[in-house]
Enzyme design. Structure first.
Site, PDB file in Angstrom:
ATOM      1  N   SER A  35       0.811  -1.216   0.000  1.00  0.00           N
ATOM      2  CA  SER A  35       0.000   0.000   0.000  1.00  0.00           C
ATOM      3  C   SER A  35       0.843   1.264   0.000  1.00  0.00           C
ATOM      4  O   SER A  35       0.534   2.228  -0.719  1.00  0.00           O
ATOM      5  CB  SER A  35      -0.936  -0.003   1.212  1.00  0.00           C
ATOM      6  OG  SER A  35      -0.200  -0.067   2.426  1.00  0.00           O
ATOM      7  N   ASP A  89      10.813   0.761  -1.346  1.00  0.00           N
ATOM      8  CA  ASP A  89       9.836  -0.256  -0.980  1.00  0.00           C
ATOM      9  C   ASP A  89       9.323   0.023   0.427  1.00  0.00           C
ATOM     10  O   ASP A  89       9.930   0.793   1.179  1.00  0.00           O
ATOM     11  CB  ASP A  89      10.485  -1.644  -1.043  1.00  0.00           C
ATOM     12  CG  ASP A  89       9.486  -2.761  -1.246  1.00  0.00           C
ATOM     13  OD1 ASP A  89       8.268  -2.519  -1.107  1.00  0.00           O
ATOM     14  OD2 ASP A  89       9.920  -3.900  -1.532  1.00  0.00           O
ATOM     15  N   GLY A  90       8.236  -0.603   0.780  1.00  0.00           N
ATOM     16  CA  GLY A  90       7.699  -0.496   2.118  1.00  0.00           C
ATOM     17  C   GLY A  90       8.262  -1.582   3.021  1.00  0.00           C
ATOM     18  O   GLY A  90       9.131  -2.364   2.627  1.00  0.00           O
ATOM     19  N   GLY A 104       4.352  -9.090   3.832  1.00  0.00           N
ATOM     20  CA  GLY A 104       2.926  -9.092   4.118  1.00  0.00           C
ATOM     21  C   GLY A 104       2.086  -9.134   2.863  1.00  0.00           C
ATOM     22  O   GLY A 104       0.967  -9.653   2.862  1.00  0.00           O
ATOM     23  N   GLU A 111      11.163  -8.897  -4.032  1.00  0.00           N
ATOM     24  CA  GLU A 111      11.600  -7.667  -3.382  1.00  0.00           C
ATOM     25  C   GLU A 111      13.043  -7.775  -2.894  1.00  0.00           C
ATOM     26  O   GLU A 111      13.825  -6.833  -3.028  1.00  0.00           O
ATOM     27  CB  GLU A 111      10.667  -7.343  -2.211  1.00  0.00           C
ATOM     28  CG  GLU A 111       9.292  -6.868  -2.654  1.00  0.00           C
ATOM     29  CD  GLU A 111       8.311  -6.756  -1.504  1.00  0.00           C
ATOM     30  OE1 GLU A 111       7.329  -6.018  -1.649  1.00  0.00           O
ATOM     31  OE2 GLU A 111       8.517  -7.422  -0.464  1.00  0.00           O
TER      32      GLU A 111
END
Length: 261
Positions: A35, A89-90, A104, A111
């Site tokens: 998100s 990236d998160g 998640g 990634e």
């Protein structure tokens, strides 16, 4: 638009926008999944359309690739790009040493490959993702479908020797069927509660037959951009030890007018 977003979404947005503005013309950039990363991709698309920013982007999932293409960002494979200048990236959790839990969204394999093929990795997150010790968020482990139950048993046996508080491992589901990654694998979510030695655990997990990759990112992240619900942004650099504080917007400015579509 501002009033329509929760403080957490506002924090994600300001962190993503600040990190996207670090990208320079001509860069080869890894695009994360999730998100917060989606906010970043949208900001890059805005820069491509409004500023003529030219980048080659390597997405870390099919959904990120689709979003990037829709926004007019040039998408290439990692093999085509070679080495990357930057990956943004998160993260699901990060600690004071910028070690991460990711996965998640089920994309931590790609990634991690993309992040380690980059000169630097920048993580974007809201302030709630910072923890003193990793482990509250379930640790994703990607496993091949063949014999996954045996792999789970072996993982749990290995966890008995690790400095963790929990050892349960649950198969991630998508409705009534197992979740399937872009690589056709399954994910086991390890509910560990606390990880005492993340570096050791990452090495041990990847020695278990059937494990493809785990969601611990150790010594990979260089900088973290932390967003707050009031619009403040904090940038931390693990390499030079610096901390920068930005006020992302002036009082009364509509942060989200450009995303009001």
């Amino acid at each position: 638009m501002t009033g329509d977003l929760s403080p957490i979404d506002k924090a994600k947005f300001v962190a993503a926008r600040r990190a996207a503005d670090i990208v320079q013309d001509g860069m080869r950039v890894g695009l994360g999944t999730g998100s917060t990363a989606a906010w970043m991709v949208r900001r890059l698309g805005e820069r491509v359309q409004q500023e003529g920013l030219r980048i080659k982007a390597v997405p870390t999932s099919t959904r990120t690739a689709q979003l990037a293409r829709e926004l007019g960002i040039e998408v290439v494979s990692l093999d085509q790009a070679g080495w990357l200048d930057l990956t943004i990236d998160g993260a699901d959790e990060f600690d004071g040493d910028l070690n991460l839990i990711k996965g998640g969204g089920g994309a931590h394999l790609q990634e991690k490959i993309v992040a380690t093929a980059s000169d630097q990795m920048i993580v974007i997150a809201d302030a709630g993702k910072e923890v003193e010790t990793l482990g509250a968020f379930p640790l994703p482990v990607e496993v091949i479908p063949f014999g996954w139950q045996t792999t789970r048993t072996l993982i749990q046996e290995a966890l008995d020797t690790m400095d963790v508080l929990g050892t349960s491992a649950a198969l991630r589901m998508n409705g009534q069927a197992p979740f399937v990654t872009d690589e056709g694998n399954h994910i086991l979510d390890l509910h560990l509660q606390r990880i005492g030695n993340a570096r050791q655990l990452a090495l041990v997990l990847n020695q278990v037959p059937g494990v493809v990759e785990n969601g611990l990112f150790i010594d990979i992240c260089d900088r973290v951009v932390i967003g707050h619900g009031d619009g403040r942004v904090e940038l931390r650099d693990i390499n030079d030890g610096t901390i920068e504080l930005d006020q992302a917007v002036e009082a009364g400015e509509n942060l989200f007018s450009d995303l009001a579509d």
